[in-house]
Design an enzyme around this catalytic site. Sequence first.
Site, short mmCIF file in Angstrom:
data_model
loop_
_atom_site.label_atom_id
_atom_site.label_comp_id
_atom_site.label_asym_id
_atom_site.label_seq_id
_atom_site.Cartn_x
_atom_site.Cartn_y
_atom_site.Cartn_z
N GLY A 148 -12.13 -6.35 80.25
CA GLY A 148 -12.40 -6.29 78.83
C GLY A 148 -12.42 -4.86 78.32
O GLY A 148 -12.28 -4.61 77.14
N PHE A 149 -12.62 -3.93 79.22
CA PHE A 149 -12.81 -2.55 78.75
C PHE A 149 -11.60 -1.67 79.06
O PHE A 149 -11.61 -0.50 78.75
CB PHE A 149 -14.06 -1.96 79.39
CG PHE A 149 -15.28 -2.74 79.04
CD1 PHE A 149 -15.88 -2.57 77.81
CD2 PHE A 149 -15.82 -3.65 79.92
CE1 PHE A 149 -16.99 -3.28 77.47
CE2 PHE A 149 -16.93 -4.38 79.58
CZ PHE A 149 -17.52 -4.20 78.35
N GLY A 150 -10.60 -2.21 79.70
CA GLY A 150 -9.41 -1.41 79.97
C GLY A 150 -8.73 -1.84 81.24
O GLY A 150 -9.11 -2.83 81.87
N LEU A 168 -4.27 -2.90 89.21
CA LEU A 168 -5.05 -3.88 89.96
C LEU A 168 -5.47 -5.04 89.08
O LEU A 168 -5.64 -6.16 89.53
CB LEU A 168 -6.32 -3.24 90.53
CG LEU A 168 -6.15 -2.26 91.70
CD1 LEU A 168 -7.47 -1.62 92.02
CD2 LEU A 168 -5.62 -3.00 92.91
N GLY A 169 -5.67 -4.75 87.82
CA GLY A 169 -6.11 -5.82 86.94
C GLY A 169 -6.48 -5.30 85.58
O GLY A 169 -6.39 -4.09 85.30
N VAL A 222 -7.28 -1.38 85.18
CA VAL A 222 -7.75 -0.80 86.43
C VAL A 222 -6.54 -0.54 87.34
O VAL A 222 -5.67 -1.39 87.48
CB VAL A 222 -8.72 -1.75 87.16
CG1 VAL A 222 -9.33 -1.06 88.35
CG2 VAL A 222 -9.81 -2.22 86.21
N LYS A 270 -10.54 3.13 86.49
CA LYS A 270 -10.59 2.29 85.28
C LYS A 270 -10.31 3.15 84.08
O LYS A 270 -11.02 4.11 83.81
CB LYS A 270 -11.97 1.62 85.16
CG LYS A 270 -12.17 0.92 83.85
CD LYS A 270 -13.26 -0.11 83.92
CE LYS A 270 -12.67 -1.49 84.06
NZ LYS A 270 -13.63 -2.54 84.10
N ASP A 272 -21.93 -8.98 81.19
CA ASP A 272 -20.60 -9.55 81.40
C ASP A 272 -20.41 -9.91 82.87
O ASP A 272 -19.44 -9.53 83.50
CB ASP A 272 -19.52 -8.57 80.92
CG ASP A 272 -18.18 -9.27 80.72
OD1 ASP A 272 -18.16 -10.52 80.71
OD2 ASP A 272 -17.16 -8.58 80.58
#
Length: 862
Positions: A549-551, A545-546, A553, A567, A664
């Site tokens: 910054g953290f990983g 999906l996208g 999805v 995620k 964020d």
Amino acid sequence: MARATCTSLALLIFFLSLDVRVDAATAILAQGQSLAGDATLTSSNGAFSLSFFTPHGGDGSRLYLGVQYAKAVEQTVPWVANRDAPVSAAASSHSATLTESGDLQVLEGESVVWRTNTYSSAGNATLTLQDNGNLVLTGGAQAVQLWQSFDYPTDTFVPGMRITLDRLNGAVARQTLFTSWRNPDDPAPGNFTLGQDPLGSAQLYIWRSGQDGSRNTTYWRSGQWANNNFVGIPWRSLNLYGFQLAGDPSKSSGAMTYTFNTFNSSLYRFVLQPNGTETCYMLLDATGAWEVVWSQPIIPCHGYNACGQNAECSSGDHGQAVCTCLKGFEPTTSGGEGCVRSSQLTCSERNVSMSGGDRFAELGGVKLPDFATWESTVSNAESCRQWCLANCTCVAYSYSSGTGCLTWNQELVDIYHFPTTGEGYDLYIKVPASVLDSDSDSKRRRWTRVIVSVVIAVAFVLAACGFLLWKCRRRIREKLGVGAGVEKKTGASLMLRPGREAKKEFSGPKQQAEHEEDAEKSELPLFSLETLAAATGGFSESTKLGQGGFGLVYKGRLPGGEEVAVKRLSKSSGQGCEEFKNEVILFSKLQHRNLVRILGCCIQGTEKMLVYEYMPNKSLDAFLFDPERRGLLDWKTRLHIIEGIARGLLYLHRDSRLRVVHRDLKASNILLDRDMNPKISDFGMARIFGGDQNQENTNRVVGTIGYMSPEYAMEGMFSVRSDMYSFGILILEIITGQKNSSFHHMEGSLNIVGYAWQMWNADKGEQLMDPSIRASSSASASREALRCVHMALLCVQDHAGDRPDIPYVVLALGSDSSLLPMPRPPTFTLQCTSSDRDTFIRERGDESYSACDLTVTMLQGR
Ligand SMILES: *[C@@H]1O[C@H](CO)[C@@H](O)[C@H](O)[C@H]1NC(C)=O
Ligand SMILES: *[C@@H]1O[C@H](CO)[C@@H](O)[C@H](O)[C@H]1NC(C)=O
Ligand SMILES: *[C@@H]1O[C@H](CO)[C@@H](O)[C@H](O)[C@H]1NC(C)=O
Ligand SMILES: *[C@@H]1O[C@H](CO)[C@@H](O)[C@H](O)[C@H]1NC(C)=O
Ligand SMILES: *[C@@H]1O[C@H](CO)[C@@H](O)[C@H](O)[C@H]1NC(C)=O
Ligand SMILES: *[C@@H]1O[C@H](CO)[C@@H](O)[C@H](O)[C@H]1NC(C)=O
Ligand SMILES: *[C@@H]1O[C@H](CO)[C@@H](O)[C@H](O)[C@H]1NC(C)=O
């Protein structure tokens, strides 16, 4: 004769000119000048003033010389000169005079009631009030500093001040002490004093006097210093990284000094209230009111050593102290407070290896006990444990990167058990192995008995159930439906309070026998890696999906058919498994219709994943910055989205019990459900990621360029008001349909903020509206848009203190009539040369940061 008169007249004039009275506001007081009546000495930035005052609420008969916050609405006096020698308001002649010899004196008539006792031989002495509120007396040819009020504080600590402990061979040579006012209208020294632990443990203490004669008792303790905060003050309650410690606590001589620095120092003050409560306030620029940033919690457990020795204090349902003996201890039989060992340690000094008979019981999430010894040579948890095991006098240890290796060799006092997981530190208490064994032994025996009887019963029931299940399996399958992928084994569910069974209630004088309710335990579904891999087609590219910054999805479909977003956190998370679980449980409890719901998590090996509800309309940026779809967002929808985000933030900042700073906030973190309701996602990621835990010498800045407030980008200082900055940017993006980070517009305007300010300032604010919806918007829509631009400009002001808080924004957005204050022109712009890196994580000293430059531009005011 005439000549003599002339001379005496000249002399008179000479003397008169020496005693110059300052009547209006002035910047410095020179030698021979004095301050009287309403005259004030003002700092060059206008933030502080020095004058005589009568305490607000007093009877007005006493006058004090004091420094005040000039811009605060209510009288705020961080420093008083003659606190225990007021001058009478009735006596007409009182003054503060800088004498010819360079002594600052407070005079009542002829008599000196207070003085600095300074002397300047060269003449030339001057008194200045600096921008940080420090009153400084300089003199001599070199204008050396003779005296400063920061060395003689009253009850207030302000940025720029120092809390010093100077020791010589273990004895206190000099110490900064703060003493409360006697009561809110009497500056005379009260019953409470704050300062560093004279023993040099780098802790702050508040002492109370005046109870048993003149004897001091410890009233409160901050807890040990842990890199940039105190063990007893959870960082999230203060939300400010400003304290620093200089000096070496392991030495018995030398100075240890705490300082505090923030982005705009003239806005913060810490005050020791007359009732002993320490409170940190921030001055709100717009209104001149004080906002409480942090206050020492007022609960019985915060009283020093509330439960006596070897016991932990936790707060009951009604805030009362609940005392529990530590593991291996039982209530004293002599009727005294606290607990004693139930059986002695086996450790023998003669044969250390016999100490195999001692082990450690873990107590997590506590304010560590007082009187710790810092083993400066031990640098990891295992060596710290070995050190304590090998030393018979050691009764407990604790290791963390913030505190290092701390050991205890006396009774354990003043232990507070934090109510929230993730707060506090882990303590390991030495107990005879028999204590731990007997626990598991008796459990094992009990369990054997239970199991035998249960197995027989279960076998029977299973057989019966199996038969039934088999008979009606189709109907059951339909019913389980959605939950089919969720393993709800109790073994895999998570408990909020680890080690609860390890605690024993005891009957002591303060005991409030109370069994914590088991119902309170919180469970969050744990998904297996296999389930999630199957749901997302093996994390295939097509389900992606996208990327955040953290990983990454992924979209997934659980066996029951439910659609979820998964995620997959990148592996660099700084946190261990336990903390990760705790944080996720914590955040799964935050529920609000404008927050994305966490459905569960997965922890397997190095993999950590979060499972969210799936949002069919994806994220806001997919609409806003898409030439085709942006037209679908009419003004009504956009306003609905802005208001929804504001309500979500209100919940995070104020109404949830965690007070989460998002850190964020951006368009791609706003998801839209079927009805275009906005839902904030990724809240708490900074925490889940461990980005704000006190890690060794790292200070990570997590955020997205273009949304980061100046104080956060530059100094890593974050607060709810840095979120307000990001929210302001988000509002501007929603209105204009332009992405801040890729903003190229009119000549001379560097970014969306500058551009919006220019347009708004030139009364062309409604032209900021996205062209794709401007034509179709009504007049009332333009008015609303203008109002949102105004609000956004208030949110993106450079100084955190200028920005409104979220309750104000929600209120102002919801009402039509309230008058908004004027925003200040923006001056800071963060520009990055490499545009492809959108989200970044900065470590101190990381070179990648230099790709960004901070530019300061001046824009003309209205
Ligand atoms: C007063 O101080 C200034 C420096 O601040 C120095 O230049 C000057 O010589 C001093 N005057 C006397 C009389 O000492
Ligand atoms: C300070 O202590 C004295 C003596 O116990 C007491 O009378 C007084 O009320 C206390 N003052 C405050 C402000 O608590
Ligand atoms: C009593 O208070 C003073 C500060 O007023 C402090 O320096 C001293 O250590 C305290 N004594 C004890 C025994 O707590
Ligand atoms: C801090 O805030 C004060 C009051 O608003 C302002 O006058 C001053 O310029 C600010 N200082 C800095 C360093 O930004
Ligand atoms: C002390 O006074 C402050 C300010 O008036 C108040 O907020 C706080 O609750 C008081 N603390 C106690 C322990 O009563
Ligand atoms: C200590 O005890 C161990 C066995 O528990 C034994 O092997 C060792 O010799 C003992 N050492 C001394 C110094 O007594
Ligand atoms: C054990 O701890 C005590 C107290 O900290 C210390 O004085 C002693 O030197 C230690 N002994 C050893 C063998 O390290």
